[in-house]
Design a protein around this motif. Structure first.
Motif, PDB file in Angstrom:
ATOM      1  N   ALA A  80      -8.217   8.458  -2.200  1.00  0.00           N
ATOM      2  CA  ALA A  80      -7.179   7.803  -2.992  1.00  0.00           C
ATOM      3  C   ALA A  80      -7.156   6.301  -2.726  1.00  0.00           C
ATOM      4  N   MET A  81      -7.315   5.903  -1.458  1.00  0.00           N
ATOM      5  CA  MET A  81      -7.324   4.472  -1.144  1.00  0.00           C
ATOM      6  C   MET A  81      -8.566   3.805  -1.714  1.00  0.00           C
ATOM      7  N   ILE A 100      -7.364   1.588   6.599  1.00  0.00           N
ATOM      8  CA  ILE A 100      -6.388   1.762   7.671  1.00  0.00           C
ATOM      9  C   ILE A 100      -5.018   1.922   7.043  1.00  0.00           C
ATOM     10  N   ALA A 101      -4.232   2.859   7.595  1.00  0.00           N
ATOM     11  CA  ALA A 101      -2.929   3.135   6.979  1.00  0.00           C
ATOM     12  C   ALA A 101      -1.955   3.642   8.033  1.00  0.00           C
ATOM     13  N   GLU A 102      -0.643   3.271   7.797  1.00  0.00           N
ATOM     14  CA  GLU A 102       0.441   3.865   8.584  1.00  0.00           C
ATOM     15  C   GLU A 102       0.809   5.197   7.941  1.00  0.00           C
ATOM     16  N   ARG A 168      -2.797   0.126   4.093  1.00  0.00           N
ATOM     17  CA  ARG A 168      -1.600   0.625   3.419  1.00  0.00           C
ATOM     18  C   ARG A 168      -0.496   0.647   4.468  1.00  0.00           C
ATOM     19  N   TRP A 169       0.623  -0.064   4.188  1.00  0.00           N
ATOM     20  CA  TRP A 169       1.700  -0.208   5.168  1.00  0.00           C
ATOM     21  C   TRP A 169       2.999   0.267   4.551  1.00  0.00           C
ATOM     22  N   ILE A 170       3.644   1.195   5.241  1.00  0.00           N
ATOM     23  CA  ILE A 170       4.867   1.805   4.706  1.00  0.00           C
ATOM     24  C   ILE A 170       5.955   0.761   4.503  1.00  0.00           C
ATOM     25  N   CYS A 171       6.110  -0.183   5.484  1.00  0.00           N
ATOM     26  CA  CYS A 171       7.188  -1.162   5.382  1.00  0.00           C
ATOM     27  C   CYS A 171       7.035  -2.029   4.153  1.00  0.00           C
ATOM     28  N   ARG A 172       5.821  -2.384   3.757  1.00  0.00           N
ATOM     29  CA  ARG A 172       5.629  -3.215   2.561  1.00  0.00           C
ATOM     30  C   ARG A 172       5.881  -2.433   1.299  1.00  0.00           C
ATOM     31  N   GLN A 173       5.418  -1.187   1.321  1.00  0.00           N
ATOM     32  CA  GLN A 173       5.586  -0.398   0.110  1.00  0.00           C
ATOM     33  C   GLN A 173       7.063  -0.228  -0.232  1.00  0.00           C
ATOM     34  N   PRO A 207     -13.107  -9.648   3.768  1.00  0.00           N
ATOM     35  CA  PRO A 207     -12.056  -9.391   2.767  1.00  0.00           C
ATOM     36  C   PRO A 207     -11.072  -8.349   3.286  1.00  0.00           C
ATOM     37  N   VAL A 208      -9.761  -8.623   3.090  1.00  0.00           N
ATOM     38  CA  VAL A 208      -8.707  -7.699   3.496  1.00  0.00           C
ATOM     39  C   VAL A 208      -7.768  -7.518   2.301  1.00  0.00           C
ATOM     40  N   HIS A 209      -7.524  -6.259   1.940  1.00  0.00           N
ATOM     41  CA  HIS A 209      -6.671  -5.955   0.785  1.00  0.00           C
ATOM     42  C   HIS A 209      -5.564  -5.004   1.210  1.00  0.00           C
ATOM     43  N   ASP A 210      -4.343  -5.259   0.670  1.00  0.00           N
ATOM     44  CA  ASP A 210      -3.235  -4.323   0.833  1.00  0.00           C
ATOM     45  C   ASP A 210      -3.197  -3.422  -0.396  1.00  0.00           C
ATOM     46  N   LEU A 211      -3.066  -2.130  -0.168  1.00  0.00           N
ATOM     47  CA  LEU A 211      -3.145  -1.149  -1.253  1.00  0.00           C
ATOM     48  C   LEU A 211      -1.865  -0.348  -1.339  1.00  0.00           C
ATOM     49  N   GLU A 212      -1.664   0.241  -2.522  1.00  0.00           N
ATOM     50  CA  GLU A 212      -0.563   1.171  -2.746  1.00  0.00           C
ATOM     51  C   GLU A 212      -1.142   2.437  -3.374  1.00  0.00           C
ATOM     52  N   PRO A 213      -1.830   3.264  -2.568  1.00  0.00           N
ATOM     53  CA  PRO A 213      -2.521   4.423  -3.154  1.00  0.00           C
ATOM     54  C   PRO A 213      -1.587   5.509  -3.638  1.00  0.00           C
ATOM     55  N   ASP A 214      -0.314   5.446  -3.238  1.00  0.00           N
ATOM     56  CA  ASP A 214       0.584   6.518  -3.638  1.00  0.00           C
ATOM     57  C   ASP A 214       1.340   6.192  -4.918  1.00  0.00           C
ATOM     58  N   ALA A 215       0.937   5.121  -5.616  1.00  0.00           N
ATOM     59  CA  ALA A 215       1.598   4.812  -6.884  1.00  0.00           C
ATOM     60  C   ALA A 215       1.147   5.807  -7.958  1.00  0.00           C
TER      61      ALA A 215
END
Length: 478
Positions: A80-81, A100-102, A168-173, A207-215
């Motif tokens: 998914a990510m 990497i994900a919380e 993927r970081w829970i606090c940002r999502q 390269p570093v990307h923040d993702l929202e795979p649970d959208a």
């Protein structure tokens, strides 16, 4: 950054129910990826763990949330990510990426998950292959704190050519709210900030990307599915077929034995031996026939012998006395060159004789040997006769028949030898030497003008089918 030893990875976490995309797809972390080849083999019965199957990778869903009967869609967090990264940065999504994900958990104690995957380009013009994600074989890692996760990231950067990092970081999502509904805008940001700051220092160009795979999970993403099963009806049919085959395997030989014709009775066997007086009669008649005289040669020896009792000095080929049913008798005449004769003329005379001789012959530099083979008649052995006496006893009995010649009889080399005194004919020699039951002539040798030496010994009988003695007799006649 902490310097304490690596914290061991957590056990594989169960798929969290609240790690769910907006379309209802559940995402699982902590899978173990295996290398797959060939089709997935079916299983017997229900209860097997669901599988997520890629062309060359597979993973099983164990623990809780493994029941797919309610139509649940469950996929891999890693896949998914990777799909989210393709939507966010399609140009960067190639090579080996570290994800990497919380994971959801109590505030301040959220596990950190790490996974690796090889990403292919959206479209490879050379091969025509479409987009693909290939997870690295092995178990995905989970850590208790950010320091342990950061050390794992550094290890991967040192041993693998990482193309980028996606997190993927829970606090940002949740924009300040965690998955339990509590405010989480402050201190819990330190985990991912700590990792991002360290990455900026050790790999500033990465390269570093923040993702929202649970959208929204991408359409067509591979999900877990039940393993193929062998139908019970097919299983029952196979069992019945195996039972029939086993029964046929056990019963068919019995039926064959029941209907097989009875084998013919074994042939009646009898024991045969050389007919009485056959040796004497055949030998005398053969020696008294015409034998060639050769100019320049004189007679060295003449005689008769059973096939396996030929004198060693003759060196004649074996006519097969051991393998023939009927006993062959070899009759020979051996010549030696006359002294002071022309050897060329003598050889020429021998060659002329060889052309006129219709039996076997051999011309050597110092001898000329002519011989022929006769078959001795046989008779059925009398089972009532007593066994032949010992060699010493037989010699004593024969010595009585030759009382006028005390040295005529001698026992040597398993036979009794009788040397005829002067004036004794061949007929008298054979007749006077036939007085010991069980002893038969095996060899008669006459040297020069002497009447020669007769050897006698026991001759064992041979078992043969009775039909060989009487051709009109059937094998089954009793």
């Amino acid at each position: 950054m902490s310097n304490h030893p690596d914290t061991p990875a957590l056990p594989v976490p169960a798929p969290p129910a609240h790690l769910v995309a907006l379309d209802g797809t559940q995402m699982v972390a902590g899978l173990t990826w295996e290398i797959a080849s060939g089709p997935e083999l079916p299983v017997f019965g229900a209860g097997a763990a669901p599988i997520l199957r890629l062309p060359t990778r597979r993973a099983e869903l164990t623990g809780t949330h493994t029941d797919l009967r309610d139509g649940a869609r469950i996929t891999s967090l890693l896949l998914a990510m990777a799909a989210s990264l393709r939507r966010r940065a399609p140009k960067d999504a190639r090579g080996i990426w570290l994800f990497i994900a919380e994971l959801p958990g109590p505030v301040g104690d959220r596990p950190i998950w790490i996974g690796l995957a090889d990403l292919s380009a959206a479209q490879d013009e050379d091969s025509g292959a479409g987009p693909g994600t290939l997870p690295r074989a092995g178990r995905e890692e989970c850590f208790r704190d950010a320091d342990a996760a950061l050390r794992a990231v550094q290890r991967h950067l040192a041993t693998t050519e990482i193309a980028g990092v996606a997190g993927r970081w829970i606090c940002r999502q949740n924009t300040g709210h965690n998955d339990t509904g509590h405010n989480d805008t402050g201190q819990n940001n330190t985990g991912h900030h700590h990792i991002l700051q360290a990455l900026a220092q050790i790999a500033p160009a990465l390269p570093v990307h923040d993702l929202e795979p649970d959208a929204v999970v991408a359409e067509g993403l591979v999900c877990f599915a039940a393993r193929p099963q062998v139908p019970l009806t097919l299983l029952g049919g196979l069992g019945a077929g195996a039972a029939l085959l086993l029964a046929a395997f056990l019963v068919l030989p019995l039926l064959q034995d029941a209907f097989r014709a009875a084998p013919p009775p074994p042939p009646e066997m009898v024991s045969i031996t050389i007919a009485p007086h056959a040796f004497a009669t055949t030998c005398r008649a053969a020696l008294e026939k015409w034998w060639p005289r050769v100019i320049g040669w004189e007679t060295g020896s003449r005689g008769c012998a059973l096939a396996n009792h030929l004198p060693a000095t003759l060196d004649l080929p074996d006519p097969g006395g051991q393998t023939r049913v009927f006993e062959p008798l070899v009759i020979w005449a051996q010549f030696t060159p006359v002294r002071d004769r022309n050897p060329v003329l003598a050889r020429s005379a021998a060659e002329r004789v060889l052309k006129s001789w219709h039996h076997e012959a051999r011309l050597d530099p110092g001898s000329l040997t002519l011989w022929q083979v006769e078959t001795l008649p046989v008779a059925q052995a009398d089972p009532t006769l007593q066994a032949a006496p010992a060699l010493k006893d037989a010699a004593e009995q024969l010595a009585g028949a030759w009382a006028e010649a005390p040295d005529a009889v001698a026992a040597r080399e398993g036979a009794v030898s009788i040397t005829a005194p002067p004036g004794i004919s061949r007929a008298d020699l054979f007749a006077r030497s036939a007085g010991v039951p069980g002893f038969f002539p095996i060899r008669f040798v006459q040297s020069g003008s002497r009447w020669g030496t007769l050897d006698l010994a026991p001759i064992p009988s041979k078992p043969v089918p009775a039909s060989l003695l009487d051709p009109n007799r059937s094998e089954g006649t009793q």
